[in-house]
Structures are given as structure tokens and as C-alpha cells.
Design a protein around this motif. Structure first.
Motif, short mmCIF file in Angstrom:
data_model
loop_
_atom_site.label_atom_id
_atom_site.label_comp_id
_atom_site.label_asym_id
_atom_site.label_seq_id
_atom_site.Cartn_x
_atom_site.Cartn_y
_atom_site.Cartn_z
N UNK A 112 -7.05 13.34 -0.82
CA UNK A 112 -7.80 14.19 0.18
C UNK A 112 -8.74 13.11 0.96
N UNK A 113 -9.52 11.94 0.17
CA UNK A 113 -10.29 10.95 0.83
C UNK A 113 -9.42 10.29 1.63
N UNK A 114 -8.52 9.97 1.36
CA UNK A 114 -7.46 8.84 1.89
C UNK A 114 -7.00 9.68 3.22
N UNK A 115 -6.53 10.91 3.14
CA UNK A 115 -5.86 11.48 4.32
C UNK A 115 -6.76 11.99 5.35
N UNK A 173 0.95 -1.27 0.05
CA UNK A 173 -0.01 0.06 0.04
C UNK A 173 0.88 1.16 -0.08
N UNK A 174 2.02 1.22 0.67
CA UNK A 174 2.80 2.36 0.86
C UNK A 174 3.42 2.52 -0.79
N UNK A 176 1.70 8.96 5.49
CA UNK A 176 3.08 9.61 5.05
C UNK A 176 3.25 9.39 3.57
N UNK A 177 3.03 8.54 3.20
CA UNK A 177 3.11 8.08 1.60
C UNK A 177 2.30 9.20 0.74
N UNK A 178 0.84 9.47 1.11
CA UNK A 178 0.29 10.43 0.33
C UNK A 178 1.01 11.86 0.44
N UNK A 179 1.44 12.16 1.64
CA UNK A 179 2.11 13.52 1.83
C UNK A 179 3.34 13.45 0.77
N UNK A 180 4.07 12.46 0.94
CA UNK A 180 5.41 12.45 0.34
C UNK A 180 5.04 12.19 -1.40
N UNK A 181 4.05 11.61 -1.80
CA UNK A 181 3.66 11.90 -3.34
C UNK A 181 3.07 13.46 -3.46
N UNK A 182 2.46 14.06 -2.68
CA UNK A 182 2.13 15.59 -2.84
C UNK A 182 3.30 16.28 -2.90
N UNK A 183 4.43 16.15 -2.12
CA UNK A 183 5.68 16.87 -2.21
C UNK A 183 6.43 16.48 -3.36
N UNK A 198 -2.87 -0.47 11.83
CA UNK A 198 -2.65 0.50 12.39
C UNK A 198 -1.30 1.31 11.60
N UNK A 199 -0.07 0.58 11.33
CA UNK A 199 1.15 1.06 10.73
C UNK A 199 0.80 1.47 9.46
N UNK A 200 -0.14 0.36 8.75
CA UNK A 200 -0.38 0.90 7.31
C UNK A 200 -0.97 2.34 7.20
#
Length: 175
Positions: free
Chosen positions: A125-128, A19-20, A156-163, A148-150
Motif C-alpha cells: 500500500x505504501x509503495x503503490x 527492484x522488480x 506492476x510488480x506489486x500488483x502481480x504479487x497481490x494477484x 521512471x521505468x522502475x
């Protein structure tokens, strides 16, 4: 802690890794393909934990990812979005275990609607803001360490992809 419990958590952790990686795919079709395999592992993980609503919801997510990654027009249509949301509600009704059953279903309906917009911004947005927070609560209650970890890693992965791709570069409809 039994070997069985550790094995169940390991299956979930494999799903977490996939998923990451999914959010590092720029194109939605590839994102949904990777998520399909992640959801298969999570379905197994949650059902083995006895979290029936979550497991069935993830099974529906497998189908959703297959549809969203498909080139078949109907599978990518708003009608299919409605069908998948109805399936989530049916899963809720069939696996009702109290108020906790609402959490994965609401989370997955939000992600389904986000995915069917075909807009990478709306998917994130829906994910975060809906999917991950509700799944974190559900996973804490059912004892899914991997879940939980997922969700933490997914955030974090969504934020990284945005950056990485830039927020404005993600605001486009993909066909």
C-alpha cells in the motif's frame, strides 16, 4: 546523448531489474535483501545525475533494507523506524534544493513506516499509493529514465504479487 549519460541510465536500469524481482519474494526479509542491492545501484545512479536528495535518500534506504532484513531485534524495532525517518528529514535539510526535495523524502518515510509494520499488505500500500507516485514525479524532474521505468515496473510488480499471493494472504505480520 553521451556515453556517460547512457552508462548512468544503465546503472539505474540494473537497479530497476532488481527492484522488480524484490516484490516476487514472498517473505519480507528476502524482499528487503534484494531491495538493498537495488538501492545501492540507484544511489549511484541518482548521485551521478546530480540528484543529491534522491541519492542520499536511497542511501538511507540501503540502511533501512539492511535493518529490515536483519535478525537483530533493535534494527527491526519501532525505534529504528523513527531513527530512519529522522535521517530522511536530516537528508532533506542538508540537501535542500527547493520543493522537489520533499518528494523522495516523503516517499521514503512512507515506505519506511510501511516496512516497519512488517505487514506485506501495508508494504505494498505504501509503495503503490505514496512511494511510487512521488518518485515518478521526482524522476521526471531530475531526468532519471531508469527511475521512471522502475516505479512503473514496481507498481506492476506489486500488483502481480497481490494477484500471485492473494491480497488476504499478504495481510499478516512477519517476524
Amino acid at each position: 546523448m553521451s556515453l556517460n549519460f547512457i552508462l548512468i541510465q544503465f546503472i539505474g536500469f540494473l537497479g530497476t531489474g532488481l527492484f522488480f524481482l524484490s516484490f516476487q519474494c514472498r517473505e519480507n526479509k528476502n524482499l528487503f535483501r534484494v531491495q538493498f542491492f537495488s538501492y545501492i545501484l540507484y544511489t549511484t545512479h541518482l548521485l551521478l545525475l546530480g540528484a543529491t536528495t534522491g541519492g542520499i535518500s536511497y542511501l538511507i534506504n540501503c540502511f533501512r533494507s539492511f535493518c529490515l532484513a536483519s535478525k537483530v531485534k533493535f534494527l527491526n524495532s519501532n525505534k529504528m523506524c523513527v531513527i530512519i525517518c529522522i535521517l530522511q528529514v536530516a537528508a532533506l535539510k542538508l540537501t535542500w534544493g527547493g520543493w522537489i526535495s520533499f518528494l523522495p523524502v516523503i516517499a521514503n518515510i512512507a515506505s519506511t513506516i510501511g516496512g516497519y509494520t512488517k505487514n506485506p499488505q501495508k508494504v505494498r500500500i505504501a509503495g503503490m499509493f505514496v512511494n511510487s507516485p512521488l518518485w515518478i514525479i521526482y524522476n521526471i524532474i531530475v531526468g532519471s529514465w531508469a527511475g521512471i521505468l522502475d516505479e512503473i515496473i514496481s507498481e506492476a510488480s506489486m500488483i502481480i504479487s497481490i494477484v500471485r499471493f492473494g491480497w488476504s494472504n499478504l495481510d499478516q505480520i512477519e517476524e
